[in-house]
Design a protein around this motif. Structure first.
Motif, PDB file in Angstrom:
ATOM      1  N   GLY A   1      20.141  59.365  67.177  1.00 61.25           N
ATOM      2  CA  GLY A   1      20.609  60.210  66.080  1.00 61.25           C
ATOM      3  C   GLY A   1      21.650  59.571  65.193  1.00 61.25           C
ATOM      4  N   ARG A   2      21.437  58.334  64.815  1.00 61.00           N
ATOM      5  CA  ARG A   2      22.381  57.591  63.972  1.00 61.00           C
ATOM      6  C   ARG A   2      21.721  57.231  62.644  1.00 61.00           C
ATOM      7  N   ALA A   3      22.529  57.022  61.621  1.00 61.27           N
ATOM      8  CA  ALA A   3      22.047  56.728  60.274  1.00 61.27           C
ATOM      9  C   ALA A   3      21.795  55.231  60.127  1.00 61.27           C
ATOM     10  N   ALA A   4      20.595  54.829  60.449  1.00 60.84           N
ATOM     11  CA  ALA A   4      20.191  53.425  60.308  1.00 60.84           C
ATOM     12  C   ALA A   4      18.684  53.382  60.147  1.00 60.84           C
ATOM     13  N   ALA A   5      18.240  52.395  59.385  1.00 63.03           N
ATOM     14  CA  ALA A   5      16.805  52.202  59.179  1.00 63.03           C
ATOM     15  C   ALA A   5      16.545  50.712  59.035  1.00 63.03           C
ATOM     16  N   ALA A   6      15.319  50.342  59.304  1.00 60.26           N
ATOM     17  CA  ALA A   6      14.879  48.959  59.107  1.00 60.26           C
ATOM     18  C   ALA A   6      13.539  49.011  58.384  1.00 60.26           C
ATOM     19  N   VAL A   7      13.365  48.105  57.436  1.00 58.00           N
ATOM     20  CA  VAL A   7      12.127  48.027  56.660  1.00 58.00           C
ATOM     21  C   VAL A   7      11.609  46.606  56.748  1.00 58.00           C
ATOM     22  N   GLN A   8      10.350  46.482  57.119  1.00 60.97           N
ATOM     23  CA  GLN A   8       9.689  45.178  57.121  1.00 60.97           C
ATOM     24  C   GLN A   8       8.725  45.169  55.936  1.00 60.97           C
ATOM     25  N   PRO A   9       9.099  44.470  54.840  1.00 60.13           N
ATOM     26  CA  PRO A   9       8.187  44.385  53.697  1.00 60.13           C
ATOM     27  C   PRO A   9       6.920  43.629  54.088  1.00 60.13           C
ATOM     28  N   PRO A  10       5.881  43.715  53.260  1.00 60.68           N
ATOM     29  CA  PRO A  10       4.646  42.989  53.564  1.00 60.68           C
ATOM     30  C   PRO A  10       4.892  41.491  53.703  1.00 60.68           C
ATOM     31  N   GLY A  11       4.132  40.852  54.562  1.00 61.28           N
ATOM     32  CA  GLY A  11       4.244  39.398  54.736  1.00 61.28           C
ATOM     33  C   GLY A  11       5.096  39.039  55.925  1.00 61.28           C
ATOM     34  N   ARG A  12       4.548  38.231  56.805  1.00 57.07           N
ATOM     35  CA  ARG A  12       5.265  37.808  58.014  1.00 57.07           C
ATOM     36  C   ARG A  12       6.525  37.005  57.712  1.00 57.07           C
ATOM     37  N   ASP A  13       6.528  36.269  56.609  1.00 55.59           N
ATOM     38  CA  ASP A  13       7.667  35.413  56.290  1.00 55.59           C
ATOM     39  C   ASP A  13       8.734  36.128  55.467  1.00 55.59           C
ATOM     40  N   THR A  14       8.493  37.381  55.111  1.00 58.57           N
ATOM     41  CA  THR A  14       9.460  38.143  54.329  1.00 58.57           C
ATOM     42  C   THR A  14      10.516  38.714  55.261  1.00 58.57           C
ATOM     43  N   PRO A  15      11.793  38.448  54.985  1.00 56.29           N
ATOM     44  CA  PRO A  15      12.828  38.962  55.883  1.00 56.29           C
ATOM     45  C   PRO A  15      12.896  40.487  55.866  1.00 56.29           C
ATOM     46  N   ALA A  16      13.189  41.067  57.004  1.00 57.30           N
ATOM     47  CA  ALA A  16      13.344  42.513  57.125  1.00 57.30           C
ATOM     48  C   ALA A  16      14.631  42.949  56.429  1.00 57.30           C
ATOM     49  N   ILE A  17      14.668  44.207  56.069  1.00 56.00           N
ATOM     50  CA  ILE A  17      15.845  44.792  55.419  1.00 56.00           C
ATOM     51  C   ILE A  17      16.457  45.786  56.395  1.00 56.00           C
ATOM     52  N   VAL A  18      17.737  45.617  56.679  1.00 57.54           N
ATOM     53  CA  VAL A  18      18.463  46.507  57.576  1.00 57.54           C
ATOM     54  C   VAL A  18      19.310  47.427  56.708  1.00 57.54           C
ATOM     55  N   LEU A  19      19.230  48.737  56.979  1.00 55.36           N
ATOM     56  CA  LEU A  19      19.955  49.718  56.184  1.00 55.36           C
ATOM     57  C   LEU A  19      20.852  50.577  57.074  1.00 55.36           C
ATOM     58  N   PRO A  20      22.099  50.119  57.334  1.00 59.80           N
ATOM     59  CA  PRO A  20      23.022  50.984  58.067  1.00 59.80           C
ATOM     60  C   PRO A  20      23.589  52.006  57.078  1.00 59.80           C
ATOM     61  N   ASN A  21      23.719  53.252  57.498  1.00 52.91           N
ATOM     62  CA  ASN A  21      24.237  54.317  56.635  1.00 52.91           C
ATOM     63  C   ASN A  21      23.532  54.350  55.281  1.00 52.91           C
ATOM     64  N   PRO A  22      22.192  54.375  55.273  1.00 52.08           N
ATOM     65  CA  PRO A  22      21.481  54.281  53.994  1.00 52.08           C
ATOM     66  C   PRO A  22      21.659  55.509  53.119  1.00 52.08           C
ATOM     67  N   ARG A  23      21.700  55.264  51.842  1.00 57.71           N
ATOM     68  CA  ARG A  23      21.681  56.347  50.872  1.00 57.71           C
ATOM     69  C   ARG A  23      21.145  55.793  49.562  1.00 57.71           C
ATOM     70  N   ILE A  24      20.527  56.631  48.802  1.00 52.98           N
ATOM     71  CA  ILE A  24      19.969  56.216  47.518  1.00 52.98           C
ATOM     72  C   ILE A  24      21.093  56.198  46.500  1.00 52.98           C
ATOM     73  N   THR A  25      21.250  55.086  45.806  1.00 54.57           N
ATOM     74  CA  THR A  25      22.313  54.966  44.817  1.00 54.57           C
ATOM     75  C   THR A  25      21.782  54.809  43.399  1.00 54.57           C
ATOM     76  N   ASP A  26      20.492  54.548  43.262  1.00 55.81           N
ATOM     77  CA  ASP A  26      19.911  54.354  41.934  1.00 55.81           C
ATOM     78  C   ASP A  26      18.414  54.607  42.032  1.00 55.81           C
ATOM     79  N   ARG A  27      17.813  54.953  40.912  1.00 57.37           N
ATOM     80  CA  ARG A  27      16.376  55.205  40.886  1.00 57.37           C
ATOM     81  C   ARG A  27      15.833  54.813  39.525  1.00 57.37           C
TER      82      ARG A  27
END
Length: 151
Positions: free
Chosen positions: A69-95
């Motif tokens: 129950g903690r505010a964290a997410a991880a995103v693996q974009p397409p492609g094995r060589d693409t680095p993952a994105i770690v999102l601690p305390n994520p929030r949308i800041t722009d759109r």
């Protein structure tokens, strides 16, 4: 062969109380070890799921989806060589004003797919580069869908 649901994948399903609760943010840098442990657990789960289904368009997972129950997410974009994105305390800041309709699913709502029209180019906090720092990342086209779904 589909993704194992329930206990087999480690991803909790719709109706689990942890998915209805507000995820508790990390007090960084004080809770750095807890944030790193949560990130390790997210990547382990993503690796296990990825062995069953490769998700050619990428994959995202939030800590509550693996019963944390903690505010964290991880995103693996397409492609094995693409680095993952770690999102601690994520929030949308722009759109972006530009929309892009796309069908997608959620590992916690297994077997359900829906059309989403998220804007592109969203930003969210990324892993801090040092004690007490904040940073953000602009997510490339397509990646925001995964990030926003898990947030």
């Amino acid at each position: 062969m589909g993704i194992p649901s329930g206990r087999g994948s480690g991803v909790v399903q719709y109706g689990a109380p942890v998915l209805a609760e507000v995820a508790r943010p990390f007090d960084l840098p004080a809770e750095r070890e807890a944030a790193e442990h949560t990130t390790t657990m997210l990547f382990a789960s993503m690796e296990r799921i990825g062995q069953v289904h490769p998700f050619a368009k990428g994959m995202g997972l939030a800590a509550p989806q693996i019963s944390i129950g903690r505010a964290a997410a991880a995103v693996q974009p397409p492609g094995r060589d693409t680095p993952a994105i770690v999102l601690p305390n994520p929030r949308i800041t722009d759109r972006s004003e530009e929309d892009d309709e796309h069908y997608e699913g959620c590992l916690s709502f297994f077997d359900v797919r829906a059309a989403r029209t998220p804007g592109r180019g969203r930003s969210a906090p990324a892993a801090p580069s040092g004690p007490g720092t904040r940073s953000s990342v602009s997510l490339p086209t397509g990646t925001p869908r995964s990030a926003i779904v898990v947030m």
